[in-house]
Design a protein around this motif. Sequence first.
Motif, PDB file in Angstrom:
ATOM      1  N   ILE A 237       7.705  -6.183 -12.491  1.00 17.64           N
ATOM      2  CA  ILE A 237       8.214  -5.314 -12.292  1.00 17.64           C
ATOM      3  C   ILE A 237       7.805  -4.383 -11.454  1.00 17.64           C
ATOM      4  O   ILE A 237       8.475  -3.902  -9.996  1.00 17.64           O
ATOM      5  CB  ILE A 237       9.664  -4.558 -13.051  1.00 17.64           C
ATOM      6  N   LEU A 238       6.699  -3.412 -11.957  1.00 16.24           N
ATOM      7  CA  LEU A 238       5.667  -2.660 -11.514  1.00 16.24           C
ATOM      8  C   LEU A 238       5.928  -3.128 -10.332  1.00 16.24           C
ATOM      9  O   LEU A 238       4.776  -2.561  -9.229  1.00 16.24           O
ATOM     10  CB  LEU A 238       4.947  -1.884 -12.616  1.00 16.24           C
ATOM     11  N   VAL A 239       4.926  -4.888  -9.879  1.00 13.25           N
ATOM     12  CA  VAL A 239       4.026  -4.628  -9.455  1.00 13.25           C
ATOM     13  C   VAL A 239       4.813  -5.212  -8.077  1.00 13.25           C
ATOM     14  O   VAL A 239       4.188  -5.395  -7.041  1.00 13.25           O
ATOM     15  CB  VAL A 239       3.662  -6.866  -9.852  1.00 13.25           C
ATOM     16  N   LEU A 240       6.171  -5.800  -8.114  1.00 16.46           N
ATOM     17  CA  LEU A 240       7.225  -6.621  -6.924  1.00 16.46           C
ATOM     18  C   LEU A 240       7.586  -5.194  -5.984  1.00 16.46           C
ATOM     19  O   LEU A 240       7.362  -4.461  -4.976  1.00 16.46           O
ATOM     20  CB  LEU A 240       8.427  -6.873  -7.664  1.00 16.46           C
ATOM     21  N   ALA A 241       7.691  -3.475  -7.078  1.00 15.77           N
ATOM     22  CA  ALA A 241       8.192  -2.651  -6.180  1.00 15.77           C
ATOM     23  C   ALA A 241       6.802  -2.296  -5.663  1.00 15.77           C
ATOM     24  O   ALA A 241       6.864  -1.246  -4.598  1.00 15.77           O
ATOM     25  CB  ALA A 241       8.094  -0.911  -7.719  1.00 15.77           C
ATOM     26  N   VAL A 242       5.545  -2.513  -5.845  1.00 17.26           N
ATOM     27  CA  VAL A 242       4.367  -2.374  -5.418  1.00 17.26           C
ATOM     28  C   VAL A 242       4.008  -2.576  -3.390  1.00 17.26           C
ATOM     29  O   VAL A 242       4.335  -2.667  -2.642  1.00 17.26           O
ATOM     30  CB  VAL A 242       3.523  -1.745  -5.657  1.00 17.26           C
ATOM     31  N   ALA A 243       4.399  -4.269  -4.272  1.00 22.25           N
ATOM     32  CA  ALA A 243       4.543  -5.278  -2.986  1.00 22.25           C
ATOM     33  C   ALA A 243       5.575  -4.654  -1.528  1.00 22.25           C
ATOM     34  O   ALA A 243       4.876  -4.505  -0.705  1.00 22.25           O
ATOM     35  CB  ALA A 243       4.705  -6.454  -3.196  1.00 22.25           C
ATOM     36  N   ALA A 244       6.853  -4.107  -2.582  1.00 22.04           N
ATOM     37  CA  ALA A 244       7.784  -3.726  -1.427  1.00 22.04           C
ATOM     38  C   ALA A 244       7.049  -2.533  -0.216  1.00 22.04           C
ATOM     39  O   ALA A 244       7.592  -2.344   0.132  1.00 22.04           O
ATOM     40  CB  ALA A 244       9.144  -3.113  -2.412  1.00 22.04           C
ATOM     41  N   TYR A 245       6.615  -1.907  -1.304  1.00 24.21           N
ATOM     42  CA  TYR A 245       6.579   0.180  -0.658  1.00 24.21           C
ATOM     43  C   TYR A 245       4.447  -0.600   0.087  1.00 24.21           C
ATOM     44  O   TYR A 245       5.228   0.257   1.489  1.00 24.21           O
ATOM     45  CB  TYR A 245       5.410   0.704  -1.592  1.00 24.21           C
ATOM     46  N   VAL A 246       3.861  -1.491  -0.152  1.00 24.68           N
ATOM     47  CA  VAL A 246       2.904  -2.527   0.600  1.00 24.68           C
ATOM     48  C   VAL A 246       3.916  -2.568   1.844  1.00 24.68           C
ATOM     49  O   VAL A 246       2.691  -1.997   3.247  1.00 24.68           O
ATOM     50  CB  VAL A 246       2.572  -2.372  -0.012  1.00 24.68           C
ATOM     51  N   THR A 247       4.588  -3.852   2.409  1.00 20.93           N
ATOM     52  CA  THR A 247       4.773  -3.849   2.861  1.00 20.93           C
ATOM     53  C   THR A 247       5.868  -3.599   3.808  1.00 20.93           C
ATOM     54  O   THR A 247       5.359  -3.695   5.081  1.00 20.93           O
ATOM     55  CB  THR A 247       6.277  -5.712   2.540  1.00 20.93           C
ATOM     56  N   ALA A 248       6.439  -2.716   3.516  1.00 22.89           N
ATOM     57  CA  ALA A 248       7.305  -1.073   4.466  1.00 22.89           C
ATOM     58  C   ALA A 248       6.062  -0.033   4.925  1.00 22.89           C
ATOM     59  O   ALA A 248       6.137  -0.405   5.818  1.00 22.89           O
ATOM     60  CB  ALA A 248       8.308  -0.456   3.171  1.00 22.89           C
TER      61      ALA A 248
END
Length: 253
Positions: A237-248
Motif C-alpha cells: 500500500i505504501l509503495v502504491l501511495a508513493v507511486a501515485a505521488y511521484v506520478t502526480a
Amino acid sequence: MIITAAAFGLIVGGLLGLVGGGGSILAVPALVYGVGLPLSAAIPTSLVVVGASSAVAVVPRLRNVNWRLAVIIGAAGTATAYLGTYVNRLLDQKVLLLAFAAIMVIAGVRMMMPTKAAGGSCALPGGGVHWRSCLPKAIATGAVVGFLTGLLGVGGGFLIVPALTLVLGLPMAATVGTSLVIIVINSVAGFAAHLGDLHIDWAVTAAFAMAAMAASLLAGRLGTNIPDRILKRSFGILVLAVAAYVTAQALLT
C-alpha cells in the motif's frame, strides 16, 4: 529547523524499522520541502540518516539476516549504482520519474497479491540456500537494484524489499533484516561518492539521524511481532501511495 528535522526523522526511522525500506524516498523530500535544505545537501544528509538508522534497525533482526546474500547483493549493487547515476544524467527527469512510478506500481501490486509460501533456491524449506542456482539470481538482483537505485536516485529499500521477497523467495522476516544491511552498504557507497563535493549541515543531520535511529530501533523491535502477511500488504500500500505521488509530481511539474 532542528525540531522539524527530528520530527521527520521519527517518521523515516519508524518506516525503516518496520518494513526495511522506504526511508530514502521519504528522507530527501522531507529534507527539501520540510526542513528547507537544498537538494545538494539533502542527498548526502539522507544517506547518513538512512544508513545510520538502518544499521540500528537491523539490531533486533540480526538473527533473521542472510549475511551472504546481503554482501553479494550489496556488492553487486554498489558497482552498478555508479553506472545508473551516469545514465541518470543523460535522461529527462520526468521520464525517470514515470519509470520509477511504473516499477513501484508493479512491485506494490505484487506485494499485495496472495502468494505461495516463500521459498526457492535462495530459501530452501530447511533454511539453507542452494548457491549454484541462487548465486546468479542474487548477483543479477543486486546489479539491477543497484542500477535502478543509481538511475532513479531514491528508493533503494523500495526496490530491495520486493526483489528479496518476489525474486529470491525470502520470507518477510529475513527480507526486512537483509534489506537493512544492503541499505547500509549502499548508503556508505553513495555517501563516499559525494565526498568530493560535500554540502551538509551537521546539526540538522545529527537531529534527523538521532531521531531516526531511535524510531527505527523501537519499530524494529515491534516489527518482529507483526505477521509477514500484514507487513507485505502494508508495504504494498505504501509503495502504491508513493507511486501515485511521484506520478502526480512528474505530470504536474
